[in-house]
Write a protein that holds these residues in place. Sequence first.
Motif, mmCIF file in Angstrom:
data_model
loop_
_atom_site.group_PDB
_atom_site.id
_atom_site.type_symbol
_atom_site.label_atom_id
_atom_site.label_comp_id
_atom_site.label_asym_id
_atom_site.label_seq_id
_atom_site.Cartn_x
_atom_site.Cartn_y
_atom_site.Cartn_z
ATOM 1 N N GLY A 90 0.898 -1.149 0.129
ATOM 2 C CA GLY A 90 0.067 -0.056 0.159
ATOM 3 C C GLY A 90 0.923 1.300 0.027
ATOM 4 N N GLN A 91 1.860 1.263 0.669
ATOM 5 C CA GLN A 91 2.831 2.483 0.891
ATOM 6 C C GLN A 91 3.404 2.531 -0.541
ATOM 7 O OE1 GLN A 91 3.619 4.767 3.460
ATOM 8 N NE2 GLN A 91 1.503 4.145 3.883
ATOM 9 N N LEU A 92 4.014 1.498 -1.090
ATOM 10 C CA LEU A 92 4.518 1.458 -2.385
ATOM 11 C C LEU A 92 3.564 2.337 -3.381
ATOM 12 C CD1 LEU A 92 6.541 -1.721 -2.787
ATOM 13 C CD2 LEU A 92 7.752 0.566 -2.846
ATOM 14 N N LYS A 93 2.417 1.760 -3.314
ATOM 15 C CA LYS A 93 1.484 2.421 -4.207
ATOM 16 C C LYS A 93 1.140 3.994 -4.020
ATOM 17 C CE LYS A 93 -3.495 1.898 -6.067
ATOM 18 N NZ LYS A 93 -4.549 1.088 -5.922
ATOM 19 N N GLU A 94 1.195 4.523 -2.842
ATOM 20 C CA GLU A 94 1.057 5.653 -2.364
ATOM 21 C C GLU A 94 2.303 6.606 -2.745
ATOM 22 O OE1 GLU A 94 0.585 8.646 1.743
ATOM 23 O OE2 GLU A 94 0.093 6.374 1.807
ATOM 24 N N VAL A 95 3.426 5.917 -2.425
ATOM 25 C CA VAL A 95 4.719 6.633 -3.240
ATOM 26 C C VAL A 95 4.671 6.773 -4.610
ATOM 27 C CG1 VAL A 95 7.097 6.558 -3.184
ATOM 28 C CG2 VAL A 95 6.093 5.854 -1.027
ATOM 29 N N GLY A 96 4.225 5.801 -5.269
ATOM 30 C CA GLY A 96 4.175 5.783 -6.583
ATOM 31 C C GLY A 96 3.432 6.985 -7.165
ATOM 32 N N SER A 97 2.161 7.046 -6.603
ATOM 33 C CA SER A 97 1.578 8.258 -7.084
ATOM 34 C C SER A 97 2.088 9.538 -6.669
ATOM 35 C CB SER A 97 0.184 8.327 -6.170
ATOM 36 O OG SER A 97 -0.620 6.823 -6.661
ATOM 37 N N ARG A 98 2.786 9.695 -5.591
ATOM 38 C CA ARG A 98 3.440 10.999 -5.291
ATOM 39 C C ARG A 98 4.511 11.431 -6.459
ATOM 40 N NH1 ARG A 98 4.588 10.275 1.285
ATOM 41 N NH2 ARG A 98 2.224 10.172 2.114
ATOM 42 N N LEU A 99 5.354 10.241 -6.908
ATOM 43 C CA LEU A 99 6.190 10.406 -7.646
ATOM 44 C C LEU A 99 5.640 10.746 -8.913
ATOM 45 C CD1 LEU A 99 8.754 7.552 -6.852
ATOM 46 C CD2 LEU A 99 9.161 9.875 -6.365
ATOM 47 N N ALA A 100 4.648 10.054 -9.397
ATOM 48 C CA ALA A 100 3.904 10.644 -10.695
ATOM 49 C C ALA A 100 3.816 12.059 -10.700
ATOM 50 C CB ALA A 100 2.661 9.743 -10.883
ATOM 51 N N ALA A 101 3.058 12.503 -9.602
ATOM 52 C CA ALA A 101 2.584 13.957 -9.353
ATOM 53 C C ALA A 101 3.697 14.872 -9.606
ATOM 54 C CB ALA A 101 1.951 13.965 -8.080
ATOM 55 N N LEU A 102 4.939 14.408 -8.800
ATOM 56 C CA LEU A 102 6.218 15.158 -8.847
ATOM 57 C C LEU A 102 6.696 15.297 -10.330
ATOM 58 C CD1 LEU A 102 7.849 14.120 -5.488
ATOM 59 C CD2 LEU A 102 6.774 16.644 -6.137
ATOM 60 N N ARG A 103 6.683 14.118 -11.008
ATOM 61 C CA ARG A 103 7.275 14.177 -12.250
ATOM 62 C C ARG A 103 6.459 14.977 -13.281
ATOM 63 N NH1 ARG A 103 8.925 8.501 -10.892
ATOM 64 N NH2 ARG A 103 6.766 7.827 -11.644
ATOM 65 N N TRP A 104 5.003 14.963 -13.273
ATOM 66 C CA TRP A 104 4.268 15.446 -13.934
ATOM 67 C C TRP A 104 4.500 17.009 -13.754
ATOM 68 C CZ3 TRP A 104 1.277 13.899 -17.784
ATOM 69 C CH2 TRP A 104 0.303 14.515 -18.547
ATOM 70 N N ARG A 105 4.623 17.509 -12.457
ATOM 71 C CA ARG A 105 4.951 18.847 -12.230
ATOM 72 C C ARG A 105 5.937 19.176 -12.699
ATOM 73 N NH1 ARG A 105 3.968 19.654 -6.061
ATOM 74 N NH2 ARG A 105 2.075 18.786 -6.597
ATOM 75 N N GLU A 106 7.190 18.559 -12.697
ATOM 76 C CA GLU A 106 8.410 18.937 -13.113
ATOM 77 C C GLU A 106 8.348 19.328 -14.544
ATOM 78 O OE1 GLU A 106 12.925 17.423 -12.811
ATOM 79 O OE2 GLU A 106 11.306 16.061 -13.059
#
Length: 315
Positions: A90-106
């Motif tokens: 579950g934590q991996l999924k949440e971290v993946g979502s955060r990373l995707a958001a950061l990559r998109w923002r970048e």
Amino acid sequence: MPSNRVQCNGMWSIGQLAERAGVSVKTVRFYSDRGLLPEAARSGGGHRRYGPDALDRLRLIRSLRTLDLPVPDVGRVLDGQDELADIVAGQLKEVGSRLAALRWREAALQLLTDCTAEERAERLRLIGAVSTPPDTAALARFWRCWLPARLPSRVVTAVVDRAVPPPPDAPTPAQVLAFARLHDFVVSPCFVAGPRADTDYGQPEVHTPGKGYRPTVLYEGLPEAYELAAAHLRAGRAPHRGEALDCFVAAHAAALNRRDTAGFRRTLHRMLAAEPRIDHYWQLTAEILSPPSGPPEPTPGATDNWLRTALGTPV
């Protein structure tokens, strides 16, 4: 002496446990107060005492918290209520979502750098209308609006799954811009309100009801034709007559209760004339799905265009 009032023989005070674990007394007290680190007893003065096993438990708690597990999840792991593997997944999924958001923002921020002031204002408007990370709900609504009425839900779902491009996990600025433009296109007023037959935004002619038209037959037959055409696209072959086109025409003929004749093919070619709106959708989709290197995977739009072009080739 009462059983809950013992000396510190074989036990540690809260300060001693904190020192051995390399944490503050405040941290030990915090976990104790929340039931994660039960005390073994109390001293005569009412001070907390911990057994040697508390050190291992405290270290485990710290390890779990280092992974950013919420305190309630840590408690469930310690009590055996939840498997650690499930919590970590579950934590991996949440971290993946955060990373995707950061990559998109970048990528979105990079998109706003090397451009004119006018372009920057327009790009800011486009990306500001898309969530971070983006979702595809608006694109799915577009297709449910575009498709003929009364299609079975399984057919609609299959078409939407093939037609809606997933946002890239690590997008380039160009992909962010293409996705933002596609989102802007599908939320335009004509598609939000729904296509109307009495306006320029109506259904394409091939979707017009009242002609004995069986749309389910068409949309169940097109995937095979698209897959055959995709093989030609991957090989770089120009549109031509053959099995892929025959399959494509057969799907349309069956949907319209017609026979595959030369006359029907001429009529079908006219009915399937280029549709600027849907062509624009597929152009932007191809940009979104474009890989960093190598040719892009054919989209349903690219295969449909290949087949329509093949339909117009001379015999």
